[in-house]
Structures are given as C-alpha cells and as structure tokens.
Design a protein around this motif. Sequence first.
Motif, mmCIF file in Angstrom:
data_model
loop_
_atom_site.group_PDB
_atom_site.id
_atom_site.type_symbol
_atom_site.label_atom_id
_atom_site.label_comp_id
_atom_site.label_asym_id
_atom_site.label_seq_id
_atom_site.Cartn_x
_atom_site.Cartn_y
_atom_site.Cartn_z
ATOM 1 N N PRO A 196 -6.636 -37.221 177.924
ATOM 2 C CA PRO A 196 -5.960 -38.062 176.932
ATOM 3 C C PRO A 196 -4.894 -37.276 176.162
ATOM 4 C CG PRO A 196 -8.353 -38.148 176.677
ATOM 5 C CD PRO A 196 -8.052 -37.080 177.666
ATOM 6 N N GLN A 197 -3.881 -37.973 175.731
ATOM 7 C CA GLN A 197 -2.812 -37.366 174.937
ATOM 8 C C GLN A 197 -3.230 -37.262 173.476
ATOM 9 O OE1 GLN A 197 0.181 -36.201 175.793
ATOM 10 N NE2 GLN A 197 0.031 -36.685 177.960
ATOM 11 N N LYS A 198 -2.823 -36.177 172.839
ATOM 12 C CA LYS A 198 -3.069 -36.048 171.409
ATOM 13 C C LYS A 198 -2.191 -37.053 170.666
ATOM 14 C CE LYS A 198 -4.539 -31.273 170.910
ATOM 15 N NZ LYS A 198 -4.251 -29.995 170.216
ATOM 16 N N GLN A 199 -2.766 -37.629 169.608
ATOM 17 C CA GLN A 199 -2.040 -38.548 168.748
ATOM 18 C C GLN A 199 -2.308 -38.168 167.299
ATOM 19 O OE1 GLN A 199 -2.478 -42.741 169.585
ATOM 20 N NE2 GLN A 199 -3.144 -42.296 171.665
ATOM 21 N N HIS A 257 -4.130 -34.298 164.347
ATOM 22 C CA HIS A 257 -3.473 -34.458 165.647
ATOM 23 C C HIS A 257 -4.525 -34.112 166.693
ATOM 24 C CE1 HIS A 257 -0.002 -34.709 168.263
ATOM 25 N NE2 HIS A 257 -0.309 -33.534 168.796
ATOM 26 N N THR A 258 -5.064 -35.130 167.382
ATOM 27 C CA THR A 258 -6.194 -34.895 168.277
ATOM 28 C C THR A 258 -6.213 -35.864 169.440
ATOM 29 O OG1 THR A 258 -8.600 -34.576 168.336
ATOM 30 C CG2 THR A 258 -7.783 -36.365 166.951
ATOM 31 N N ASP A 259 -7.000 -35.531 170.445
ATOM 32 C CA ASP A 259 -7.180 -36.392 171.607
ATOM 33 C C ASP A 259 -8.643 -36.847 171.765
ATOM 34 O OD1 ASP A 259 -8.482 -34.096 172.452
ATOM 35 O OD2 ASP A 259 -7.101 -33.690 174.096
ATOM 36 N N SER A 316 -11.219 -35.198 172.593
ATOM 37 C CA SER A 316 -11.885 -34.649 173.775
ATOM 38 C C SER A 316 -13.105 -33.798 173.430
ATOM 39 C CB SER A 316 -10.898 -33.808 174.589
ATOM 40 O OG SER A 316 -10.452 -32.706 173.821
ATOM 41 N N ASP A 331 -3.413 -28.367 163.732
ATOM 42 C CA ASP A 331 -3.479 -29.802 164.002
ATOM 43 C C ASP A 331 -4.055 -30.614 162.837
ATOM 44 O OD1 ASP A 331 -2.372 -29.416 166.465
ATOM 45 O OD2 ASP A 331 -4.255 -29.535 167.571
#
Length: 120
Positions: A2-5, A21-23, A25, A49
């Motif tokens: 998954p992409q970090k958002q 700022h995290t995904d 995971s 992040d």
Amino acid sequence: MPQKQDYQGQCHCGAVRFSAHTDFSGLGDCNCSRCRRLGWVMQSMPEADFTLLSGAENLTTYRFNTEMIDHLFCKTCGIESFARGSDGKGNAMYMINVNCLENPPRIEKDAIKHWDGANF
C-alpha cells in the motif's frame, strides 16, 4: 504494498492534533497490563512521518516498566493518541493510536499483529 498517505488525528477534546504519513503495514496490538486496558490499535512510524500540529503544552508524559517509551496524554481529556520512543537501533519512532485518526481506512482484524508484551 500500500502507498503511504497523510492522515490527521487528535485526542478526544481536540486540544492535541497530529498528522501521520503511513501505509498501515505495521498494525499491532499488545497484551501488556497497560495496552490491554486501553485497547489500542497501534501503527509505528519513523519520526519524520509524524508531526505534532498543536497541543504540545497540553501533553503529559507517563513512563513505566523500562521507561523507554513516552506515553503522551492530553491533560484535558486523558486520551493517549500517540507515544514516542526509539526502535532497537536507536532511531526515533512514534506509535500512533489508529483509533484516534480521522477517517482511517477500514482495518481487518487479521491484519493486526499481536505483540505479547505481557511476557516480554
């Protein structure tokens, strides 16, 4: 992967606000005496992040056991929306309480890694 958002979070009363700022995971929970009582869903991230947006003056710190983690609580509402410490290599880390995020993604229970903090 998954992409970090970017996500926004806060304590219950809104005095303490942060961005992360995290995904998602690395979701986890813990069965130590403290975490078991709180029911956190945790996500760790490097210091870069995490951003405290407001409320630094409204935070109070609690440490227990090895006193290596700063558990930070809002003085007004008592909610711990995040904690800070370091990983095994000495890198500064933050652990956010995913339940304190605004509009988090749906989290499947089987995606949460269980940490046996009670026997650590």
